[in-house]
Design an enzyme around this catalytic site. Structure first.
Site, short mmCIF file in Angstrom:
data_model
loop_
_atom_site.label_atom_id
_atom_site.label_comp_id
_atom_site.label_asym_id
_atom_site.label_seq_id
_atom_site.Cartn_x
_atom_site.Cartn_y
_atom_site.Cartn_z
N THR A 175 -74.25 78.39 -35.46
CA THR A 175 -73.77 79.75 -35.20
C THR A 175 -73.41 80.51 -36.47
O THR A 175 -73.06 79.90 -37.49
CB THR A 175 -72.50 79.66 -34.30
OG1 THR A 175 -71.90 80.94 -34.21
CG2 THR A 175 -71.46 78.70 -34.87
N ASP A 176 -73.43 81.83 -36.38
CA ASP A 176 -73.01 82.66 -37.54
C ASP A 176 -71.49 82.62 -37.73
O ASP A 176 -70.98 83.03 -38.77
CB ASP A 176 -73.50 84.10 -37.39
CG ASP A 176 -72.96 84.82 -36.16
OD1 ASP A 176 -72.24 84.20 -35.34
OD2 ASP A 176 -73.24 86.03 -36.01
N GLU A 177 -70.76 82.11 -36.71
CA GLU A 177 -69.29 82.11 -36.81
C GLU A 177 -68.78 81.20 -37.92
O GLU A 177 -67.63 81.32 -38.34
CB GLU A 177 -68.65 81.71 -35.47
CG GLU A 177 -69.03 82.66 -34.36
CD GLU A 177 -68.09 82.64 -33.17
OE1 GLU A 177 -67.03 82.00 -33.24
OE2 GLU A 177 -68.42 83.29 -32.17
N TYR A 225 -63.45 76.39 -32.56
CA TYR A 225 -64.89 76.30 -32.27
C TYR A 225 -65.70 76.42 -33.55
O TYR A 225 -66.54 75.55 -33.86
CB TYR A 225 -65.31 77.40 -31.28
CG TYR A 225 -66.81 77.63 -31.25
CD1 TYR A 225 -67.68 76.68 -30.71
CD2 TYR A 225 -67.38 78.80 -31.78
CE1 TYR A 225 -69.06 76.87 -30.71
CE2 TYR A 225 -68.75 79.00 -31.78
CZ TYR A 225 -69.59 78.03 -31.24
OH TYR A 225 -70.96 78.23 -31.25
N LYS A 265 -68.11 73.68 -35.53
CA LYS A 265 -69.54 73.88 -35.81
C LYS A 265 -69.80 73.80 -37.32
O LYS A 265 -70.81 73.26 -37.76
CB LYS A 265 -70.01 75.24 -35.26
CG LYS A 265 -70.07 75.35 -33.75
CD LYS A 265 -71.07 74.42 -33.08
CE LYS A 265 -72.51 74.78 -33.32
NZ LYS A 265 -73.44 73.93 -32.52
P1 NAD Z 1 -73.57 76.42 -23.39
O1 NAD Z 1 -72.10 76.17 -23.38
O2 NAD Z 1 -74.14 77.40 -22.45
O3 NAD Z 1 -74.36 75.04 -23.16
C1 NAD Z 1 -73.97 73.85 -23.79
C2 NAD Z 1 -74.70 72.70 -23.10
O4 NAD Z 1 -74.32 71.48 -23.75
C3 NAD Z 1 -74.34 72.55 -21.62
O5 NAD Z 1 -75.50 72.32 -20.85
C4 NAD Z 1 -73.43 71.31 -21.59
O6 NAD Z 1 -73.50 70.59 -20.38
C5 NAD Z 1 -73.99 70.51 -22.76
N1 NAD Z 1 -72.99 69.60 -23.32
C6 NAD Z 1 -71.71 69.89 -23.68
N2 NAD Z 1 -71.10 68.79 -24.12
C7 NAD Z 1 -72.00 67.78 -24.09
C8 NAD Z 1 -71.97 66.41 -24.43
N3 NAD Z 1 -70.84 65.83 -24.90
N4 NAD Z 1 -73.09 65.66 -24.28
C9 NAD Z 1 -74.23 66.23 -23.79
N5 NAD Z 1 -74.31 67.51 -23.42
C10 NAD Z 1 -73.22 68.29 -23.57
O7 NAD Z 1 -73.89 76.78 -24.90
P2 NAD Z 1 -74.96 77.82 -25.49
O8 NAD Z 1 -74.34 79.15 -25.55
O9 NAD Z 1 -76.24 77.65 -24.81
O10 NAD Z 1 -75.05 77.27 -26.99
C11 NAD Z 1 -75.97 76.24 -27.33
C12 NAD Z 1 -75.86 75.96 -28.80
O11 NAD Z 1 -76.16 77.13 -29.55
C13 NAD Z 1 -74.45 75.51 -29.24
O12 NAD Z 1 -74.60 74.52 -30.21
C14 NAD Z 1 -73.85 76.78 -29.84
O13 NAD Z 1 -72.91 76.45 -30.82
C15 NAD Z 1 -75.07 77.44 -30.43
N6 NAD Z 1 -75.02 78.92 -30.52
C16 NAD Z 1 -74.69 79.67 -29.42
C17 NAD Z 1 -74.72 81.06 -29.53
C18 NAD Z 1 -74.40 81.95 -28.35
O14 NAD Z 1 -74.34 83.17 -28.49
N7 NAD Z 1 -74.20 81.43 -27.16
C19 NAD Z 1 -75.07 81.67 -30.74
C20 NAD Z 1 -75.38 80.86 -31.83
C21 NAD Z 1 -75.38 79.48 -31.69
O1 DAU Z 2 -71.71 84.62 -32.88
C1 DAU Z 2 -72.23 83.54 -32.17
C2 DAU Z 2 -71.23 83.07 -31.14
O2 DAU Z 2 -71.19 84.06 -30.11
C3 DAU Z 2 -71.56 81.70 -30.55
O3 DAU Z 2 -71.52 80.73 -31.57
C4 DAU Z 2 -70.58 81.34 -29.42
O4 DAU Z 2 -70.96 80.11 -28.84
C5 DAU Z 2 -70.62 82.44 -28.39
O5 DAU Z 2 -69.69 82.17 -27.37
C6 DAU Z 2 -70.33 83.81 -29.02
O6 DAU Z 2 -68.95 83.87 -29.47
P1 DAU Z 2 -68.05 85.19 -29.28
O7 DAU Z 2 -66.64 84.82 -29.30
O8 DAU Z 2 -68.51 86.26 -30.21
O9 DAU Z 2 -68.54 85.62 -27.79
P2 DAU Z 2 -67.72 86.15 -26.51
O10 DAU Z 2 -68.73 86.61 -25.51
O11 DAU Z 2 -66.68 85.20 -26.09
O12 DAU Z 2 -66.99 87.44 -27.10
C7 DAU Z 2 -67.71 88.53 -27.63
C8 DAU Z 2 -66.72 89.57 -28.10
O13 DAU Z 2 -66.06 90.15 -26.96
C9 DAU Z 2 -65.61 89.01 -28.96
O14 DAU Z 2 -65.25 89.99 -29.95
C10 DAU Z 2 -64.44 88.80 -27.99
C11 DAU Z 2 -64.64 89.91 -27.00
N1 DAU Z 2 -64.24 89.63 -25.59
C12 DAU Z 2 -64.65 88.45 -25.04
C13 DAU Z 2 -64.31 88.14 -23.74
C14 DAU Z 2 -64.74 86.84 -23.12
C15 DAU Z 2 -63.51 90.56 -24.87
O15 DAU Z 2 -63.16 91.63 -25.40
N2 DAU Z 2 -63.18 90.26 -23.58
C16 DAU Z 2 -63.55 89.09 -22.98
O16 DAU Z 2 -63.19 88.87 -21.80
#
Ligand code: NAD
Ligand code: DAU
Length: 351
Positions: free
Chosen positions: A132-134, A157, A161
């Site tokens: 992630t970019d975080e 989180y 990562k």
């Molecule tokens: P998600 O939470 O939707 O899915 C995570 C999956 O991992 C689920 O299917 C869960 O069952 C599985 N999992 C969790 N713990 C596990 C374990 N101990 N063993 C096996 N499986 C397990 O997550 P996502 O949003 O699809 O993110 C996927 C990956 O991409 C993560 O590594 C996250 O850090 C990264 N990422 C997410 C975003 C985003 O915006 N969602 C952006 C950048 C990177």
């Molecule tokens: O940047 C990549 C990341 O983006 C991933 O690595 C994470 O897995 C993914 O969850 C996401 O993280 P964020 O914290 O940015 O996403 P989220 O959707 O939780 O929140 C987006 C923005 O909105 C953030 O500034 C917090 C805000 N927010 C979030 C929720 C859930 C609200 O204002 N209200 C809300 O209820």
């Protein structure tokens, strides 16, 4: 030609399901093994359309279980790993950091160890870690994260990562394990669990519930359509340099409150409600602790080296996403039943 065996972890989750579908459909010569623990975020409904494909196998397992990872690597002799399994929600990491340390750090090391121990030679092998970019921390009003930006994570989180990224690089530098890493911005699209901003807002608007906006809604995120992330992962997996890191982003920055207003306008149109109806649900709530102000990715390297570009304009992607949620009511009802209600009661009571 022998079939390439590819292990994808976290394939039942949001991004993982799009990566699994793409790899199964585009590469019939590969066998895709989807390993997932099926936590609250994992859902096999996300993969109904491909579950009977001859080149697809699901394995229910926990990546933290080192012995199990060893025996699976030994049994299947995977050629490559695309590692997405993680605890992914920042708010949950604030209330329960230990689960993030266990899955994201210990789980990654357990996979690295299984790969290192079972790959007799590292030729033609690959451990691709999706991150992630975080990990880069927070930007001010100006500038972008590049691949050279120093790590500066703030939430449990992002710290977990960052730690897993460092460990993946350490296995490359120390043992010569062939690795690649990508760091992506915020994804949106189908199968996104309704705890994250966009699907939560869609769900709440649909049900006439408040849309919780943290703080003043001024935090900025860079949004990318999830299928564009899957395309980038495919490209990096096949053509990226071993040992390299690639940033992936949409060049698409939005202040949360502006994004929510855009979403409200789309929802009014789709639900045939009078203009302004959904926006009345916007509710400012207590800010997230340690809330990063702004993320913005510079994806120039990925564009210049591998020719990748996002394919969708944000408004178009957001409309497609809303359409998906409105036509997949069963999915939404299923994932928001049971524990989901409890989680939200706790979240709101705490705020
Ligand atoms: P998600 O939470 O939707 O899915 C995570 C999956 O991992 C689920 O299917 C869960 O069952 C599985 N999992 C969790 N713990 C596990 C374990 N101990 N063993 C096996 N499986 C397990 O997550 P996502 O949003 O699809 O993110 C996927 C990956 O991409 C993560 O590594 C996250 O850090 C990264 N990422 C997410 C975003 C985003 O915006 N969602 C952006 C950048 C990177
Ligand atoms: O940047 C990549 C990341 O983006 C991933 O690595 C994470 O897995 C993914 O969850 C996401 O993280 P964020 O914290 O940015 O996403 P989220 O959707 O939780 O929140 C987006 C923005 O909105 C953030 O500034 C917090 C805000 N927010 C979030 C929720 C859930 C609200 O204002 N209200 C809300 O209820």
């Amino acid at each position: 030609m022998t079939t390439k065996k590819i292990l994808i972890t976290g394939g039942a989750g949001f991004i993982g399901s799009h990566v699994v579908r793409r790899m199964v459909n585009y590469y019939p010569d590969y066998h895709i093994y989807n390993l997932d623990k099926l936590t609250y975020a994992g859902n096999l409904e996300n993969l109904r359309d491909i579950e009977n494909s001859p080149n697809y196998t699901f394995i229910k397992a926990d990546i933290v279980d080192g012995e199990k990872m060893h025996s699976l690597f030994s049994e299947y002799q995977f050629d490559a790993v695309i590692h997405l399994a993680a605890e992914s929600h920042v708010d949950r990491s604030i209330s329960n950091p230990m689960e993030f340390i266990t899955t994201n750090i210990v789980g990654t090391v357990s996979l690295l160890n299984a790969a290192k121990a079972n790959w007799k030679t590292f030729d033609e092998k690959l451990f691709y870690h999706v991150s992630t970019d975080e990990v880069y921390g927070s930007l001010g009003e100006e500038g972008f994260f590049t691949e050279e930006t120093k790590y500066n994570p703030h939430s449990p989180y992002s710290a977990s990562k960052a730690s897993s990224d460092h460990l993946v690089r350490a296995y490359h530098d120390t043992y010569g394990l062939p690795i690649k890493i990508s760091n992506c911005s915020n994804n949106y699209g189908a199968n996104h669990f309704p705890e994250k901003l966009i699907p939560l807002a869609i769900h709440n608007i649909k049900n006439n519930q408040p849309i919780p906006v943290y703080g003043k809604g001024e935090n900025v995120r860079d949004w990318l359509y999830v299928e564009d992330h899957a395309t980038a992962i495919d490209l990096i997996f096949h053509k990226g340099k071993v040992g390299a890191t690639y940033n992936i982003g949409g060049f698409n920055e939005w202040k949360n409150i502006d994004l929510i207003h855009l979403l409200c306008r789309i929802m009014d149109k789709k639900l045939k409600r009078a203009d302004g109806t959904s926006a009345k649900l916007i509710t400012y709530v207590k800010d997230r602790a340690g809330h990063d102000l702004r993320y913005a990715i510079d994806a120039t390297k990925l564009n210049k080296e591998l020719g990748w570009n996002p394919s969708l304009q944000f408004e178009e992607g957001l409309e497609k996403t809303v359409d998906w949620y409105l036509t997949n009511e069963d999915w939404l009802n299923h994932v928001t039943s049971g524990d989901y209600q409890k989680y939200y009661e706790v979240q709101y009571t705490k705020r």
